[in-house]
Design a protein around this motif. Structure first.
Motif, PDB file in Angstrom:
ATOM      1  N   ARG A  89       0.848  -1.193   0.000  1.00 52.77           N
ATOM      2  CA  ARG A  89       0.000   0.000   0.000  1.00 52.77           C
ATOM      3  C   ARG A  89       0.880   1.238   0.000  1.00 52.77           C
ATOM      4  O   ARG A  89       1.797   1.349   0.820  1.00 52.77           O
ATOM      5  CB  ARG A  89      -0.913   0.004   1.226  1.00 52.77           C
ATOM      6  N   LEU A 137       1.339   4.745   1.119  1.00 53.06           N
ATOM      7  CA  LEU A 137       0.748   5.568   2.169  1.00 53.06           C
ATOM      8  C   LEU A 137       0.708   7.037   1.777  1.00 53.06           C
ATOM      9  O   LEU A 137      -0.272   7.730   2.042  1.00 53.06           O
ATOM     10  CB  LEU A 137       1.545   5.395   3.469  1.00 53.06           C
ATOM     11  N   ARG A 138       1.771   7.500   1.163  1.00 56.66           N
ATOM     12  CA  ARG A 138       1.821   8.888   0.714  1.00 56.66           C
ATOM     13  C   ARG A 138       2.933   9.046  -0.306  1.00 56.66           C
ATOM     14  O   ARG A 138       4.016   8.477  -0.144  1.00 56.66           O
ATOM     15  CB  ARG A 138       2.059   9.848   1.882  1.00 56.66           C
ATOM     16  N   GLN A 139       2.675   9.808  -1.340  1.00 56.18           N
ATOM     17  CA  GLN A 139       3.688  10.080  -2.346  1.00 56.18           C
ATOM     18  C   GLN A 139       3.762  11.569  -2.605  1.00 56.18           C
ATOM     19  O   GLN A 139       2.770  12.207  -2.968  1.00 56.18           O
ATOM     20  CB  GLN A 139       3.382   9.340  -3.661  1.00 56.18           C
ATOM     21  N   GLY A 140       4.935  12.143  -2.390  1.00 55.73           N
ATOM     22  CA  GLY A 140       5.176  13.538  -2.686  1.00 55.73           C
ATOM     23  C   GLY A 140       6.111  13.682  -3.865  1.00 55.73           C
ATOM     24  O   GLY A 140       6.359  12.724  -4.607  1.00 55.73           O
ATOM     25  N   LEU A 189       8.429   8.962  -1.095  1.00 56.83           N
ATOM     26  CA  LEU A 189       7.278   8.055  -1.113  1.00 56.83           C
ATOM     27  C   LEU A 189       7.372   7.148   0.103  1.00 56.83           C
ATOM     28  O   LEU A 189       8.439   6.572   0.383  1.00 56.83           O
ATOM     29  CB  LEU A 189       7.273   7.248  -2.405  1.00 56.83           C
ATOM     30  N   GLN A 190       6.252   7.006   0.803  1.00 56.67           N
ATOM     31  CA  GLN A 190       6.169   6.119   1.963  1.00 56.67           C
ATOM     32  C   GLN A 190       5.215   4.981   1.633  1.00 56.67           C
ATOM     33  O   GLN A 190       4.130   5.219   1.089  1.00 56.67           O
ATOM     34  CB  GLN A 190       5.650   6.879   3.185  1.00 56.67           C
ATOM     35  N   SER A 209      10.678   3.742   3.087  1.00 53.76           N
ATOM     36  CA  SER A 209      10.759   5.132   2.652  1.00 53.76           C
ATOM     37  C   SER A 209      11.679   5.216   1.442  1.00 53.76           C
ATOM     38  O   SER A 209      12.836   4.791   1.506  1.00 53.76           O
ATOM     39  CB  SER A 209      11.298   6.024   3.774  1.00 53.76           C
TER      40      SER A 209
END
Length: 263
Positions: free
Chosen positions: A76, A78-81, A85-86, A104
């Motif tokens: 999954r 969790l967050r992508q900037g 990316l996490q 990470s």
């Protein structure tokens, strides 16, 4: 089954949740070798990571024993900037979560700060080959070891360090990626075992690995350097820091483990 063959089951087009086969003959006590378990998780995750975002750190919790046979792996984002990316990945078997990893990934960014990493130790004496034995975990037969510093497992030594060289045995013409590196780093026995005068169980509770991206690639048949140190051990828990260097002597991984020791 060789490591490369195990990794062939991971296709880039696989769904986020899928069935995998945990290989036999990679045992460590009553479970599969932790480096293999972590490699299975990361192999499933890395196919959805954008190019140019190398793995910077992964934290693994070994929740329950993972055995050979079928298991379910889930990933999954969790967050992508823009730069970071996490992601999370877990392996479940027989309805029980066996492994959870938080990873990470980070793209390079401009920076005025640069601090050189420590270089690999220079060994001045021939290494002691770690022979196959009935006492050694099953998975160790997939690696060659040369101990240059510290004590062999269950030798009753006094050293709080353990280091030397390692490579995959009888395979790997291809370059080492993240799953292979996880296996190489975790293949070393905990330093704590060298303090014991006889066999006793020990297992990893948590493991964090920080990676330094490399411009050059290397083969798993090359010798990789490793050095670990017990920073503290009491009450059945040992805290171990380690470093791994690529065949050219450049630092490639920094490891921290909490190991449960039943002795």
């Amino acid at each position: 089954m060789k490591f490369q063959d195990v990794m062939q089951q991971f296709a880039a087009t696989a769904a986020d949740e899928r069935l995998i086969e945990v290989p036999a003959h990679w045992g460590q006590g009553r479970a599969v070798f932790g480096g293999m378990a972590a490699a299975l998780a990361m192999a499933h995750l890395q196919s959805v990571i954008p190019a140019g975002m190398p793995l910077r750190s992964v934290s693994v919790s070994f929740v329950a024993p993972l055995n050979g046979g079928e298991a379910v792996v889930r990933r999954r984002i969790l967050r992508q900037g823009k730069s970071v990316l996490q992601a999370q990945v877990e392996i479940e078997q027989a309805g029980q979560v066996a492994l959870v990893a938080l990873a990470s990934f980070g793209a390079s960014r401009p920076s005025q700060l640069s601090v050189s990493a420590v270089t690999a130790p220079v060994w001045t004496t021939p290494g002691i080959c770690l022979p196959d034995s009935e006492m050694a975990p099953e998975f160790t037969r997939h690696f060659d070891y040369q101990i240059q510093q510290g004590n062999a497992p269950f030798s009753g030594g006094k050293s709080r360090t353990l280091g030397g060289a390692i490579r995959f045995r009888g395979e790997f013409s291809e370059q080492v990626g993240v799953p292979e590196l996880l296996a190489l780093v975790d293949a070393w026995p905990p330093v704590s075992l060298g303090l014991m005068s006889g066999p006793a169980p020990a297992s990893s509770l948590t493991w964090t690995l920080e990676l330094l991206p490399q411009a050059q690639t290397f083969s798993g048949s090359d010798w990789w350097s490793y050095l670990a140190n017990i920073e503290h051990g009491a009450d059945g828990y040992h805290h171990i820091e380690a470093k791994c260097w690529a065949p050219d002597g450049s630092l490639i991984a920094i490891s921290r483990q909490t190991v449960t020791v039943f002795a």
